[in-house]
Design a protein around this motif. Structure first.
Motif, PDB file in Angstrom:
ATOM      1  N   SER A  39       0.828  -1.206   0.000  1.00  9.14           N
ATOM      2  CA  SER A  39       0.000   0.000   0.000  1.00  9.14           C
ATOM      3  C   SER A  39       0.863   1.257   0.000  1.00  9.14           C
ATOM      4  O   SER A  39       0.460   2.281  -0.550  1.00  9.14           O
ATOM      5  CB  SER A  39      -0.974  -0.008   1.174  1.00  9.14           C
ATOM      6  N   ASP A  40       2.039   1.192   0.602  1.00  3.99           N
ATOM      7  CA  ASP A  40       3.023   2.267   0.511  1.00  3.99           C
ATOM      8  C   ASP A  40       4.122   1.757  -0.411  1.00  3.99           C
ATOM      9  O   ASP A  40       4.987   0.986  -0.003  1.00  3.99           O
ATOM     10  CB  ASP A  40       3.580   2.606   1.895  1.00  3.99           C
ATOM     11  N   LYS A  41       4.065   2.152  -1.666  1.00  2.74           N
ATOM     12  CA  LYS A  41       4.989   1.619  -2.675  1.00  2.74           C
ATOM     13  C   LYS A  41       6.453   1.882  -2.341  1.00  2.74           C
ATOM     14  O   LYS A  41       7.336   1.172  -2.806  1.00  2.74           O
ATOM     15  CB  LYS A  41       4.678   2.216  -4.060  1.00  2.74           C
ATOM     16  N   ASN A  42       6.724   2.892  -1.531  1.00  3.52           N
ATOM     17  CA  ASN A  42       8.097   3.201  -1.147  1.00  3.52           C
ATOM     18  C   ASN A  42       8.565   2.409   0.060  1.00  3.52           C
ATOM     19  O   ASN A  42       9.741   2.469   0.416  1.00  3.52           O
ATOM     20  CB  ASN A  42       8.246   4.692  -0.870  1.00  3.52           C
ATOM     21  N   ASN A  43       7.662   1.699   0.699  1.00  3.32           N
ATOM     22  CA  ASN A  43       8.020   0.956   1.903  1.00  3.32           C
ATOM     23  C   ASN A  43       7.213  -0.343   2.001  1.00  3.32           C
ATOM     24  O   ASN A  43       6.401  -0.510   2.906  1.00  3.32           O
ATOM     25  CB  ASN A  43       7.788   1.835   3.141  1.00  3.32           C
ATOM     26  N   PRO A  44       7.418  -1.272   1.065  1.00  3.26           N
ATOM     27  CA  PRO A  44       6.679  -2.538   1.129  1.00  3.26           C
ATOM     28  C   PRO A  44       7.054  -3.314   2.387  1.00  3.26           C
ATOM     29  O   PRO A  44       8.207  -3.285   2.823  1.00  3.26           O
ATOM     30  CB  PRO A  44       7.116  -3.271  -0.138  1.00  3.26           C
ATOM     31  N   GLN A  45       6.070  -4.003   2.957  1.00  2.00           N
ATOM     32  CA  GLN A  45       6.271  -4.755   4.195  1.00  2.00           C
ATOM     33  C   GLN A  45       5.819  -6.198   4.008  1.00  2.00           C
ATOM     34  O   GLN A  45       4.692  -6.443   3.574  1.00  2.00           O
ATOM     35  CB  GLN A  45       5.465  -4.131   5.340  1.00  2.00           C
ATOM     36  N   ILE A  46       6.697  -7.132   4.361  1.00  5.27           N
ATOM     37  CA  ILE A  46       6.303  -8.533   4.321  1.00  5.27           C
ATOM     38  C   ILE A  46       5.328  -8.784   5.466  1.00  5.27           C
ATOM     39  O   ILE A  46       5.657  -8.544   6.633  1.00  5.27           O
ATOM     40  CB  ILE A  46       7.512  -9.466   4.436  1.00  5.27           C
ATOM     41  N   LEU A  47       4.133  -9.242   5.130  1.00  7.45           N
ATOM     42  CA  LEU A  47       3.134  -9.573   6.142  1.00  7.45           C
ATOM     43  C   LEU A  47       3.342 -10.979   6.672  1.00  7.45           C
ATOM     44  O   LEU A  47       3.181 -11.241   7.865  1.00  7.45           O
ATOM     45  CB  LEU A  47       1.723  -9.456   5.562  1.00  7.45           C
ATOM     46  N   ASN A  63      -9.878 -16.071  -2.142  1.00  3.29           N
ATOM     47  CA  ASN A  63      -9.037 -16.150  -0.940  1.00  3.29           C
ATOM     48  C   ASN A  63      -8.210 -17.431  -0.848  1.00  3.29           C
ATOM     49  O   ASN A  63      -7.781 -17.826   0.233  1.00  3.29           O
ATOM     50  CB  ASN A  63      -9.841 -15.961   0.345  1.00  3.29           C
ATOM     51  N   ILE A  64      -7.986 -18.075  -1.989  1.00  2.00           N
ATOM     52  CA  ILE A  64      -7.096 -19.222  -2.056  1.00  2.00           C
ATOM     53  C   ILE A  64      -5.984 -18.882  -3.054  1.00  2.00           C
ATOM     54  O   ILE A  64      -6.258 -18.435  -4.169  1.00  2.00           O
ATOM     55  CB  ILE A  64      -7.818 -20.506  -2.531  1.00  2.00           C
ATOM     56  N   ALA A  65      -4.743 -19.075  -2.622  1.00  2.00           N
ATOM     57  CA  ALA A  65      -3.605 -18.954  -3.526  1.00  2.00           C
ATOM     58  C   ALA A  65      -3.280 -20.355  -4.029  1.00  2.00           C
ATOM     59  O   ALA A  65      -3.096 -21.279  -3.232  1.00  2.00           O
ATOM     60  CB  ALA A  65      -2.403 -18.361  -2.800  1.00  2.00           C
ATOM     61  N   LYS A  72       6.079 -30.986  -6.033  1.00  2.00           N
ATOM     62  CA  LYS A  72       4.977 -31.237  -5.098  1.00  2.00           C
ATOM     63  C   LYS A  72       3.616 -30.992  -5.749  1.00  2.00           C
ATOM     64  O   LYS A  72       2.595 -31.091  -5.087  1.00  2.00           O
ATOM     65  CB  LYS A  72       5.147 -30.373  -3.853  1.00  2.00           C
ATOM     66  N   GLY A  73       3.605 -30.639  -7.033  1.00  2.00           N
ATOM     67  CA  GLY A  73       2.350 -30.428  -7.745  1.00  2.00           C
ATOM     68  C   GLY A  73       1.763 -29.056  -7.499  1.00  2.00           C
ATOM     69  O   GLY A  73       2.464 -28.056  -7.529  1.00  2.00           O
ATOM     70  N   VAL A  74       0.467 -29.021  -7.229  1.00  2.00           N
ATOM     71  CA  VAL A  74      -0.244 -27.771  -6.954  1.00  2.00           C
ATOM     72  C   VAL A  74      -0.537 -27.694  -5.463  1.00  2.00           C
ATOM     73  O   VAL A  74      -1.061 -28.640  -4.877  1.00  2.00           O
ATOM     74  CB  VAL A  74      -1.559 -27.687  -7.760  1.00  2.00           C
ATOM     75  N   ALA A  75      -0.185 -26.558  -4.866  1.00  2.00           N
ATOM     76  CA  ALA A  75      -0.482 -26.314  -3.459  1.00  2.00           C
ATOM     77  C   ALA A  75      -1.595 -25.280  -3.379  1.00  2.00           C
ATOM     78  O   ALA A  75      -1.612 -24.310  -4.137  1.00  2.00           O
ATOM     79  CB  ALA A  75       0.752 -25.807  -2.720  1.00  2.00           C
ATOM     80  N   ALA A  76      -2.540 -25.491  -2.454  1.00  2.00           N
ATOM     81  CA  ALA A  76      -3.617 -24.538  -2.212  1.00  2.00           C
ATOM     82  C   ALA A  76      -3.411 -23.946  -0.822  1.00  2.00           C
ATOM     83  O   ALA A  76      -3.260 -24.681   0.158  1.00  2.00           O
ATOM     84  CB  ALA A  76      -4.970 -25.223  -2.301  1.00  2.00           C
ATOM     85  N   VAL A  77      -3.403 -22.614  -0.748  1.00  2.00           N
ATOM     86  CA  VAL A  77      -3.133 -21.918   0.503  1.00  2.00           C
ATOM     87  C   VAL A  77      -4.274 -20.950   0.790  1.00  2.00           C
ATOM     88  O   VAL A  77      -4.594 -20.099  -0.042  1.00  2.00           O
ATOM     89  CB  VAL A  77      -1.790 -21.152   0.430  1.00  2.00           C
ATOM     90  N   ASP A  78      -4.866 -21.085   1.956  1.00  2.00           N
ATOM     91  CA  ASP A  78      -5.905 -20.152   2.404  1.00  2.00           C
ATOM     92  C   ASP A  78      -5.219 -18.849   2.792  1.00  2.00           C
ATOM     93  O   ASP A  78      -4.388 -18.822   3.702  1.00  2.00           O
ATOM     94  CB  ASP A  78      -6.654 -20.750   3.596  1.00  2.00           C
ATOM     95  N   ILE A  79      -5.563 -17.766   2.094  1.00  2.00           N
ATOM     96  CA  ILE A  79      -4.955 -16.459   2.359  1.00  2.00           C
ATOM     97  C   ILE A  79      -5.974 -15.469   2.914  1.00  2.00           C
ATOM     98  O   ILE A  79      -5.759 -14.262   2.856  1.00  2.00           O
ATOM     99  CB  ILE A  79      -4.280 -15.895   1.093  1.00  2.00           C
ATOM    100  N   SER A  80      -7.083 -15.980   3.469  1.00  2.00           N
ATOM    101  CA  SER A  80      -8.100 -15.075   4.013  1.00  2.00           C
ATOM    102  C   SER A  80      -7.541 -14.237   5.165  1.00  2.00           C
ATOM    103  O   SER A  80      -7.965 -13.110   5.371  1.00  2.00           O
ATOM    104  CB  SER A  80      -9.349 -15.846   4.445  1.00  2.00           C
ATOM    105  N   ASP A  81      -6.563 -14.772   5.900  1.00  2.00           N
ATOM    106  CA  ASP A  81      -5.825 -14.010   6.909  1.00  2.00           C
ATOM    107  C   ASP A  81      -4.419 -13.830   6.357  1.00  2.00           C
ATOM    108  O   ASP A  81      -3.608 -14.758   6.387  1.00  2.00           O
ATOM    109  CB  ASP A  81      -5.808 -14.755   8.242  1.00  2.00           C
ATOM    110  N   LYS A  82      -4.133 -12.653   5.837  1.00  2.00           N
ATOM    111  CA  LYS A  82      -2.856 -12.407   5.168  1.00  2.00           C
ATOM    112  C   LYS A  82      -1.655 -12.581   6.099  1.00  2.00           C
ATOM    113  O   LYS A  82      -0.541 -12.802   5.636  1.00  2.00           O
ATOM    114  CB  LYS A  82      -2.836 -10.999   4.573  1.00  2.00           C
ATOM    115  N   ASN A  83      -1.896 -12.471   7.384  1.00  2.00           N
ATOM    116  CA  ASN A  83      -0.804 -12.610   8.346  1.00  2.00           C
ATOM    117  C   ASN A  83      -0.524 -14.061   8.719  1.00  2.00           C
ATOM    118  O   ASN A  83       0.495 -14.352   9.334  1.00  2.00           O
ATOM    119  CB  ASN A  83      -1.098 -11.799   9.603  1.00  2.00           C
ATOM    120  N   HIS A  84      -1.446 -14.960   8.389  1.00  2.00           N
ATOM    121  CA  HIS A  84      -1.305 -16.370   8.754  1.00  2.00           C
ATOM    122  C   HIS A  84      -1.829 -17.278   7.638  1.00  2.00           C
ATOM    123  O   HIS A  84      -2.852 -17.940   7.801  1.00  2.00           O
ATOM    124  CB  HIS A  84      -2.059 -16.664  10.059  1.00  2.00           C
ATOM    125  N   PRO A  85      -1.155 -17.321   6.492  1.00  5.26           N
ATOM    126  CA  PRO A  85      -1.599 -18.215   5.418  1.00  5.26           C
ATOM    127  C   PRO A  85      -1.483 -19.671   5.866  1.00  5.26           C
ATOM    128  O   PRO A  85      -0.567 -20.030   6.616  1.00  5.26           O
ATOM    129  CB  PRO A  85      -0.644 -17.895   4.272  1.00  5.26           C
TER     130      PRO A  85
END
Length: 125
Positions: A39-47, A63-65, A72-85
């Motif tokens: 959201s701040d292009k000058n200061n990206p933050q890893i969540l 909300n699935i990545a 390992k094939g295809v992995a499905a990751v729940d990203i509904s909580d960006k801080n805890h995939p």
């Protein structure tokens, strides 16, 4: 601005997908998935990061990545909580998944020696 500061989780960067509002980047890399607040292009933050092994591509749907997770094939990751995939499932491919696209409940995967593979992802939700 670039997201190429000293972020070790970007080592081996393979693919980036932006959220619809362009405030979050989902990064496939050699360690798995990184979710980055841009959201701040000058200061990206890893969540958050999720170390699931080498990922070459990522696509987002409902909300699935979905990640092309090489041998390992295809992995499905729940990203509904960006801080805890959370890894919610995997579907193996014949060899190594390199790129992925999503259409309805189907993942279309470029599998290195297996060719184009169509996978039902309806059970990975």
């Amino acid at each position: 601005s670039k997201i190429d500061k000293d972020y070790s989780k970007f080592y081996g960067l393979r693919s980036i997908v932006l959220s619809d509002d362009e405030k979050t980047a989902y990064v496939a890399n050699e360690e798995g998935l990184a979710i980055v607040d841009i959201s701040d292009k000058n200061n990206p933050q890893i969540l958050s990061t999720l170390d699931i092994g080498w990922c070459w591509d990522v696509k987002i749907k409902d909300n699935i990545a979905y990640l092309a997770n090489r041998s390992k094939g295809v992995a499905a990751v729940d990203i509904s909580d960006k801080n805890h995939p959370q890894l919610i499932g995997r579907i193996p491919t014949l060899h190594e998944a390199y790129t992925i696209d999503i259409s309805n409940n189907t993942a279309v995967v470029a599998d290195q020696k297996g060719g184009v593979v169509y996978l039902d992802i309806s059970n990975l939700k």
